[in-house]
Design a protein around this motif. Structure first.
Motif, PDB file in Angstrom:
ATOM      1  N   ASP A  53      63.541  -5.091  31.691  1.00  0.00           N
ATOM      2  CA  ASP A  53      62.221  -4.814  32.262  1.00  0.00           C
ATOM      3  C   ASP A  53      62.417  -4.593  33.757  1.00  0.00           C
ATOM      4  OD1 ASP A  53      59.667  -4.754  33.305  1.00  0.00           O
ATOM      5  OD2 ASP A  53      58.996  -6.588  32.316  1.00  0.00           O
ATOM      6  N   PRO A  54      62.396  -3.342  34.231  1.00  0.00           N
ATOM      7  CA  PRO A  54      62.664  -3.049  35.635  1.00  0.00           C
ATOM      8  C   PRO A  54      61.739  -3.772  36.614  1.00  0.00           C
ATOM      9  CG  PRO A  54      62.542  -1.023  34.353  1.00  0.00           C
ATOM     10  CD  PRO A  54      62.108  -2.137  33.465  1.00  0.00           C
ATOM     11  N   ASN A  55      60.596  -4.217  36.161  1.00  0.00           N
ATOM     12  CA  ASN A  55      59.646  -4.893  37.049  1.00  0.00           C
ATOM     13  C   ASN A  55      59.759  -6.414  36.991  1.00  0.00           C
ATOM     14  OD1 ASN A  55      58.416  -2.442  37.915  1.00  0.00           O
ATOM     15  ND2 ASN A  55      57.418  -2.334  35.926  1.00  0.00           N
ATOM     16  N   ALA A  56      60.661  -6.929  36.177  1.00  0.00           N
ATOM     17  CA  ALA A  56      60.789  -8.375  35.994  1.00  0.00           C
ATOM     18  C   ALA A  56      62.101  -8.880  36.597  1.00  0.00           C
ATOM     19  CB  ALA A  56      60.737  -8.716  34.507  1.00  0.00           C
ATOM     20  N   ASP A  57      62.201 -10.180  36.689  1.00  0.00           N
ATOM     21  CA  ASP A  57      63.438 -10.820  37.114  1.00  0.00           C
ATOM     22  C   ASP A  57      64.350 -10.906  35.893  1.00  0.00           C
ATOM     23  OD1 ASP A  57      65.488 -12.376  38.070  1.00  0.00           O
ATOM     24  OD2 ASP A  57      64.238 -14.074  38.656  1.00  0.00           O
ATOM     25  N   ASN A  58      65.384 -10.074  35.848  1.00  0.00           N
ATOM     26  CA  ASN A  58      66.319 -10.018  34.732  1.00  0.00           C
ATOM     27  C   ASN A  58      67.570 -10.849  34.991  1.00  0.00           C
ATOM     28  OD1 ASN A  58      65.089  -7.856  32.911  1.00  0.00           O
ATOM     29  ND2 ASN A  58      65.056  -6.865  34.907  1.00  0.00           N
ATOM     30  N   ASN A  59      67.558 -11.619  36.064  1.00  0.00           N
ATOM     31  CA  ASN A  59      68.726 -12.406  36.443  1.00  0.00           C
ATOM     32  C   ASN A  59      68.935 -13.566  35.476  1.00  0.00           C
ATOM     33  OD1 ASN A  59      70.843 -13.539  37.946  1.00  0.00           O
ATOM     34  ND2 ASN A  59      69.439 -14.679  39.256  1.00  0.00           N
ATOM     35  N   MET A  60      70.140 -13.664  34.926  1.00  0.00           N
ATOM     36  CA  MET A  60      70.447 -14.771  34.013  1.00  0.00           C
ATOM     37  C   MET A  60      70.653 -16.075  34.770  1.00  0.00           C
ATOM     38  SD  MET A  60      74.416 -14.346  32.841  1.00  0.00           S
ATOM     39  CE  MET A  60      74.650 -12.591  33.014  1.00  0.00           C
ATOM     40  N   GLY A  61      70.911 -16.006  36.079  1.00  0.00           N
ATOM     41  CA  GLY A  61      71.208 -17.224  36.820  1.00  0.00           C
ATOM     42  C   GLY A  61      72.500 -17.825  36.307  1.00  0.00           C
ATOM     43  N   CYS A  62      72.542 -19.123  36.192  1.00  0.00           N
ATOM     44  CA  CYS A  62      73.719 -19.790  35.627  1.00  0.00           C
ATOM     45  C   CYS A  62      73.683 -19.597  34.120  1.00  0.00           C
ATOM     46  CB  CYS A  62      73.710 -21.275  35.967  1.00  0.00           C
ATOM     47  SG  CYS A  62      75.080 -22.176  35.212  1.00  0.00           S
ATOM     48  N   PRO A  63      74.665 -18.906  33.551  1.00  0.00           N
ATOM     49  CA  PRO A  63      74.655 -18.680  32.107  1.00  0.00           C
ATOM     50  C   PRO A  63      74.656 -19.999  31.337  1.00  0.00           C
ATOM     51  CG  PRO A  63      76.338 -17.349  33.174  1.00  0.00           C
ATOM     52  CD  PRO A  63      75.831 -18.313  34.192  1.00  0.00           C
TER      53      PRO A  63
END
Length: 191
Positions: free
Chosen positions: A137-147
């Motif tokens: 989703d280009p408008n969302a935070d797609n970051n997984m952070g710490c897997p």
């Protein structure tokens, strides 16, 4: 005379203590990381983190776990940059780190945000999960952070596979360590 010597010595020690506690500029850290990566034929794993971020500490703990640390050290030069600190802790930030984060992630994703770069500073991949090469989703935070969750850990393993010489067994060890974070992520529902 003794008083002047004591004052001078106190000032020198205070200055040295201050100088040592001032974070290095992002540019300095990255130049050193790129030089070491070029010399050792490795990639740079750049991790943006903050003191308030519990998932940043989990990421660092997972990388430094005895089951994983040698695997990461043999394949990557790891650089940490402190960003997005709260108002009272802005002095912890590496000067220039906010700008560098914006260059790599203009949406100001959640932390930790990490990116794998070549020795010349070219981005290869980052912690934004993509499906078929595109952000979900280009408008969302797609970051997984710490897997931690299975999908995140599998994506992370794909990132590592494509940027290192890690074997299947080594990747399995990394995946097993990062999967230990799942219970915390599931319980909190956040990253």
């Amino acid at each position: 005379m003794k008083t002047y010597l004591t004052i001078a010595l106190t000032l020198i020690l205070s200055y040295q203590s201050f100088a040592q506690s001032t974070p290095q500029p992002a540019e300095t850290i990255m130049k050193e990381a790129y030089a070491k990566a070029a010399k050792e034929n490795k990639k740079v794993l750049l991790i943006f983190h903050a003191s308030w971020c519990s998932w940043c500490r989990k990421m660092e703990a997972s990388i430094n776990d005895p089951a994983c640390s040698k695997l990461f050290d043999d394949n990557y030069v790891i650089a940490y940059l402190d960003v997005l600190e709260n108002a009272g802790k802005k002095a912890l930030e590496n000067p220039g780190s906010d700008e560098l984060l914006k260059n790599f992630d203009d949406k100001n994703s959640s932390l930790p945000f990490f990116i794998i770069l070549d020795a010349k500073g070219n981005a290869i991949t980052d912690s934004n999960i993509r499906e078929n090469g595109k952000l979900a989703d280009p408008n969302a935070d797609n970051n997984m952070g710490c897997p931690a969750l299975e999908k995140e850990v599998n994506y992370f393993a794909q990132m590592l596979r494509s940027t290192s010489k890690l074997s299947d067994d080594e990747l399995a060890a990394i995946k097993a360590r990062f999967r230990k974070n799942e219970t915390v992520k599931t319980a909190t529902g956040t990253n």
